[in-house]
Design a protein around this motif. Structure first.
Motif, PDB file in Angstrom:
ATOM      1  N   GLY A 187      32.115  66.904  64.281  1.00  0.00           N
ATOM      2  CA  GLY A 187      33.403  67.387  63.804  1.00  0.00           C
ATOM      3  C   GLY A 187      33.265  68.234  62.565  1.00  0.00           C
ATOM      4  N   ALA A 188      32.384  67.829  61.636  1.00  0.00           N
ATOM      5  CA  ALA A 188      32.190  68.594  60.405  1.00  0.00           C
ATOM      6  C   ALA A 188      31.561  69.955  60.695  1.00  0.00           C
ATOM      7  CB  ALA A 188      31.310  67.803  59.439  1.00  0.00           C
ATOM      8  N   VAL A 189      30.566  69.982  61.611  1.00  0.00           N
ATOM      9  CA  VAL A 189      29.894  71.244  61.937  1.00  0.00           C
ATOM     10  C   VAL A 189      30.867  72.213  62.592  1.00  0.00           C
ATOM     11  CG1 VAL A 189      28.172  72.287  63.466  1.00  0.00           C
ATOM     12  CG2 VAL A 189      27.575  70.297  62.088  1.00  0.00           C
ATOM     13  N   LEU A 190      31.642  71.739  63.547  1.00  0.00           N
ATOM     14  CA  LEU A 190      32.575  72.615  64.254  1.00  0.00           C
ATOM     15  C   LEU A 190      33.703  73.094  63.342  1.00  0.00           C
ATOM     16  CD1 LEU A 190      32.801  70.704  67.634  1.00  0.00           C
ATOM     17  CD2 LEU A 190      31.614  72.843  67.198  1.00  0.00           C
ATOM     18  N   HIS A 191      34.025  72.277  62.339  1.00  0.00           N
ATOM     19  CA  HIS A 191      35.090  72.661  61.414  1.00  0.00           C
ATOM     20  C   HIS A 191      34.620  73.716  60.420  1.00  0.00           C
ATOM     21  CE1 HIS A 191      38.724  72.206  59.008  1.00  0.00           C
ATOM     22  NE2 HIS A 191      37.958  72.090  57.931  1.00  0.00           N
ATOM     23  N   SER A 192      33.350  73.639  60.004  1.00  0.00           N
ATOM     24  CA  SER A 192      32.885  74.485  58.907  1.00  0.00           C
ATOM     25  C   SER A 192      31.898  75.573  59.328  1.00  0.00           C
ATOM     26  CB  SER A 192      32.214  73.617  57.831  1.00  0.00           C
ATOM     27  OG  SER A 192      33.076  72.584  57.399  1.00  0.00           O
ATOM     28  N   LEU A 193      31.182  75.373  60.447  1.00  0.00           N
ATOM     29  CA  LEU A 193      30.118  76.294  60.826  1.00  0.00           C
ATOM     30  C   LEU A 193      30.318  76.783  62.256  1.00  0.00           C
ATOM     31  CD1 LEU A 193      27.127  74.206  59.401  1.00  0.00           C
ATOM     32  CD2 LEU A 193      28.187  76.192  58.323  1.00  0.00           C
ATOM     33  N   SER A 194      29.425  77.635  62.712  1.00  0.00           N
ATOM     34  CA  SER A 194      29.448  78.127  64.085  1.00  0.00           C
ATOM     35  C   SER A 194      28.988  77.033  65.045  1.00  0.00           C
ATOM     36  CB  SER A 194      28.522  79.348  64.203  1.00  0.00           C
ATOM     37  OG  SER A 194      28.209  79.623  65.553  1.00  0.00           O
ATOM     38  N   TRP A 195      29.394  77.142  66.313  1.00  0.00           N
ATOM     39  CA  TRP A 195      28.962  76.190  67.331  1.00  0.00           C
ATOM     40  C   TRP A 195      27.447  76.175  67.475  1.00  0.00           C
ATOM     41  CZ3 TRP A 195      26.015  77.871  71.393  1.00  0.00           C
ATOM     42  CH2 TRP A 195      25.994  79.246  71.639  1.00  0.00           C
ATOM     43  N   ARG A 196      26.786  77.272  67.106  1.00  0.00           N
ATOM     44  CA  ARG A 196      25.325  77.334  67.245  1.00  0.00           C
ATOM     45  C   ARG A 196      24.627  76.283  66.390  1.00  0.00           C
ATOM     46  NH1 ARG A 196      24.043  81.920  70.061  1.00  0.00           N
ATOM     47  NH2 ARG A 196      25.662  83.534  70.152  1.00  0.00           N
ATOM     48  N   TRP A 197      25.259  75.897  65.285  1.00  0.00           N
ATOM     49  CA  TRP A 197      24.632  74.929  64.394  1.00  0.00           C
ATOM     50  C   TRP A 197      24.616  73.519  64.990  1.00  0.00           C
ATOM     51  CZ3 TRP A 197      21.631  75.983  60.435  1.00  0.00           C
ATOM     52  CH2 TRP A 197      21.691  77.275  59.902  1.00  0.00           C
ATOM     53  N   VAL A 198      25.374  73.306  66.057  1.00  0.00           N
ATOM     54  CA  VAL A 198      25.265  72.032  66.775  1.00  0.00           C
ATOM     55  C   VAL A 198      23.826  71.813  67.222  1.00  0.00           C
ATOM     56  CG1 VAL A 198      25.940  70.870  68.917  1.00  0.00           C
ATOM     57  CG2 VAL A 198      27.669  71.999  67.503  1.00  0.00           C
ATOM     58  N   PHE A 199      23.135  72.899  67.584  1.00  0.00           N
ATOM     59  CA  PHE A 199      21.744  72.813  68.040  1.00  0.00           C
ATOM     60  C   PHE A 199      20.750  73.174  66.949  1.00  0.00           C
ATOM     61  CE2 PHE A 199      24.453  74.066  71.638  1.00  0.00           C
ATOM     62  CZ  PHE A 199      24.258  72.964  72.464  1.00  0.00           C
ATOM     63  N   LEU A 200      21.090  74.130  66.115  1.00  0.00           N
ATOM     64  CA  LEU A 200      20.136  74.592  65.100  1.00  0.00           C
ATOM     65  C   LEU A 200      19.871  73.533  64.039  1.00  0.00           C
ATOM     66  CD1 LEU A 200      21.303  78.301  64.625  1.00  0.00           C
ATOM     67  CD2 LEU A 200      19.374  77.429  65.966  1.00  0.00           C
ATOM     68  N   LEU A 201      20.814  72.599  63.828  1.00  0.00           N
ATOM     69  CA  LEU A 201      20.567  71.529  62.873  1.00  0.00           C
ATOM     70  C   LEU A 201      19.398  70.650  63.306  1.00  0.00           C
ATOM     71  CD1 LEU A 201      24.193  70.369  61.926  1.00  0.00           C
ATOM     72  CD2 LEU A 201      22.536  71.521  60.447  1.00  0.00           C
ATOM     73  N   ASN A 202      19.106  70.619  64.620  1.00  0.00           N
ATOM     74  CA  ASN A 202      17.970  69.827  65.107  1.00  0.00           C
ATOM     75  C   ASN A 202      16.633  70.406  64.673  1.00  0.00           C
ATOM     76  OD1 ASN A 202      19.756  68.238  66.555  1.00  0.00           O
ATOM     77  ND2 ASN A 202      19.503  69.390  68.445  1.00  0.00           N
ATOM     78  N   VAL A 203      16.596  71.721  64.496  1.00  0.00           N
ATOM     79  CA  VAL A 203      15.311  72.410  64.376  1.00  0.00           C
ATOM     80  C   VAL A 203      14.471  71.920  63.200  1.00  0.00           C
ATOM     81  CG1 VAL A 203      14.218  74.660  64.010  1.00  0.00           C
ATOM     82  CG2 VAL A 203      16.103  74.426  65.652  1.00  0.00           C
ATOM     83  N   PRO A 204      14.982  71.891  61.957  1.00  0.00           N
ATOM     84  CA  PRO A 204      14.113  71.434  60.857  1.00  0.00           C
ATOM     85  C   PRO A 204      13.699  69.979  60.991  1.00  0.00           C
ATOM     86  CG  PRO A 204      16.375  71.752  60.094  1.00  0.00           C
ATOM     87  CD  PRO A 204      16.308  72.325  61.464  1.00  0.00           C
ATOM     88  N   VAL A 205      14.580  69.111  61.490  1.00  0.00           N
ATOM     89  CA  VAL A 205      14.228  67.696  61.639  1.00  0.00           C
ATOM     90  C   VAL A 205      13.164  67.530  62.716  1.00  0.00           C
ATOM     91  CG1 VAL A 205      15.128  65.389  62.070  1.00  0.00           C
ATOM     92  CG2 VAL A 205      16.576  67.097  60.962  1.00  0.00           C
ATOM     93  N   CYS A 206      13.340  68.219  63.847  1.00  0.00           N
ATOM     94  CA  CYS A 206      12.343  68.149  64.919  1.00  0.00           C
ATOM     95  C   CYS A 206      11.001  68.710  64.454  1.00  0.00           C
ATOM     96  CB  CYS A 206      12.826  68.935  66.136  1.00  0.00           C
ATOM     97  SG  CYS A 206      13.828  67.985  67.262  1.00  0.00           S
ATOM     98  N   LEU A 207      11.055  69.802  63.727  1.00  0.00           N
ATOM     99  CA  LEU A 207       9.818  70.414  63.240  1.00  0.00           C
ATOM    100  C   LEU A 207       9.061  69.449  62.337  1.00  0.00           C
ATOM    101  CD1 LEU A 207       8.100  72.961  63.204  1.00  0.00           C
ATOM    102  CD2 LEU A 207       9.438  73.765  61.256  1.00  0.00           C
TER     103      LEU A 207
END
Length: 488
Positions: A187-207
């Motif tokens: 909810g916070a991501v969709l309210h403040s950022l683009s829908w793309r960040w739903v997936f891009l937030l995974n990238v640094p943690v996965c890395l």
């Protein structure tokens, strides 16, 4: 995880544990379980990190589906493939996990799966159409499918019997917290950022997890596994995927035939595999001889029914506050923090209790009773408002979920030899995947049926009573769980 991933050190740990138990018996005292050392804690944390990001992605995407429809101008049926493609890919790859762990080592497979999930997440964030997003979600699912079975194999290898309870409980924290944190973060991501960040937030943690995993997880191979049963892999993987597709369609408003055909195909494929595995059990994707072991069978049955009843309980409550109470996803997710707090408190204590030669059967039955009490509070609630009673019920439900889930992760291997760990984990993962699909469908059907005859909180009353019935049913196989640790 399938047969043959036994860690040689794991067998030595079992033997050492047996010797210690004998010595303790001769002296009239019992050896206390050893503590969690630094390497084991670090290994558990990197496993928890990978599990958390995969589970968080699932719950966050669920919140974002409506936004995907608006972005790509697609209807609900088309957008639902963002979830369906992921689940089908997961289902297809799960049966190969055990063989792959035996052939290449569980840690190497874990790191590779994380890398595939990382690539899928980055590509999903760069998707240019709904079709590309669905394709990249399937890639994500191929990476996520092996993660949870591999995680359990690695815990068994690293912790040994004396510390398995505490280690399993440590990695169970993200499994219980992610469904609570997902809606809030989504909810916070969709309210403040683009829908793309739903997936891009995974990238640094996965890395981070991909970099740390080879450093902290020793890659131990067991005896060379049997040749891969390609036919069995196709029948189980395709059967599981068809079952997931059928149950998913059964919970929608579409034609029944769209669900019946995949379900019939799933039944035929899985039955065919059962006949083949009975004729040649060596090297079968699912080793049905494991079900001769009472503890394994009871634990698998509890896990399957947990996926029905307890998963239903977790899904129902956010829907209850959103649809009957009018709360948005962010507010409903914030309310669920009470459940996460209960689970977090309980899971950190239950592992020590398990390792201290407690009664796993009593722990699971107590957890089921607490979940039943919480569901009763929701089933009899007159209004969908987070007052003291419902917030207290959520906390109690979190405690119950932890008590009901954590011991079963240990009792699954209670009386099995180390060489059977991978096969046992694979069979259990398949059953839980089916249970989750059935649980989601049952919840959807119960809510649809109840909503047709009532409004507000009353629309969910029948659904909560239905989930309560599954929890009561889970108590039947739970009564056959071991009442203590295996005597070495």
């Amino acid at each position: 995880m399938s047969g043959g991933t036994a860690r040689t050190a794991g067998a030595g740990a079992d033997a050492g544990a047996g010797a210690g138990a004998d010595a303790g018996t001769d002296a009239g005292t019992e050896q206390p379980p050893s503590g969690l050392d630094g390497p084991l804690v670090r290994a558990a944390l990197v496993l928890a990190l990978g599990a958390f990001v995969a589970l968080l992605d699932t719950t966050v995407v669920g919140v974002a589906l409506h936004g995907f429809g608006l972005r790509f101008g697609a209807g609900p049926a088309a957008v639902q493939w963002v979830v369906t493609a992921y689940l089908l890919a997961m289902s297809a790859v799960i049966p190969a996990t055990g063989w792959a762990a035996g052939r290449f080592g569980a840690a190497a497979c874990w790191t590779g799966s994380l890398a595939v999930f990382l690539a899928g997440s980055a590509l999903c964030g760069a998707a240019w159409s709904l079709g590309s997003l669905v394709a990249f979600r399937a890639l994500q699912g191929l990476g996520a499918g092996m993660l949870f079975p591999l995680m359990r194999i690695l815990v068994v290898q690293a912790a040994g019997p004396q510390r398995m309870g505490r280690t399993m409980s440590l990695i169970a924290v993200p499994i219980l917290v992610a469904p609570v944190a997902g809606p809030v973060l989504g909810g916070a991501v969709l309210h403040s950022l683009s829908w793309r960040w739903v997936f891009l937030l995974n990238v640094p943690v996965c890395l981070l997890a991909v970099v740390l995993s080879p450093l902290l997880l020793p890659n131990v191979r067991g005896p060379r596994p049997e040749r891969l049963d390609a036919v069995g892999l196709v029948t189980v993987g395709a059967g599981l995927a068809a079952g997931m597709l059928g149950f998913g369609r059964l919970g929608t408003d579409g034609p029944v035939t769209g669900a019946v055909l995949p379900l019939l195909a799933a039944a035929a494929l899985l039955a065919w595999h059962g006949v083949r595995a009975r004729r040649r059990p060596d090297g079968a994707v699912i080793d049905f001889t494991l079900f001769r072991d009472r503890s394994f069978t009871a634990s698998t049955a509890v896990g399957l029914l947990n996926s029905l009843g307890l998963y239903g309980a977790v899904v129902l409550v956010p829907l209850f506050f959103q649809q009957a109470g009018g709360y948005d996803p962010l507010a409903a997710g914030t309310i669920m923090v009470a459940q996460g707090a209960g689970a977090g408190v309980a899971v950190l204590l239950v592992g020590r209790v398990i390792d201290a030669r407690s009664n796993p059967r009593a722990l699971v039955l107590t957890g089921l009773a607490l979940v039943a009490a919480a569901l009763t509070a929701f089933a009899t609630a007159g209004r969908a408002e987070p007052g003291p009673l419902l917030l207290g019920a959520l906390f109690v439900q979190g405690v119950g979920l932890a008590l009901a889930a954590a011991p079963v992760m240990v009792t699954l291997y209670h009386s099995l030899p180390p060489t059977a760990v991978a096969a046992a984990t694979t069979a259990n993962a398949v059953s839980q995947q089916l249970g989750a699909a059935v649980g989601t469908t049952v919840v959807a059907l119960l809510v649809q049926h109840a909503a047709a005859g009532a409004a507000g909180a009353g629309a969910f009353r029948g659904a909560f009573w239905g989930a309560l019935g599954f929890v009561a049913l889970t108590a039947v196989p739970a009564a056959f769980l071991p009442a203590g640790r295996k005597e070495e």
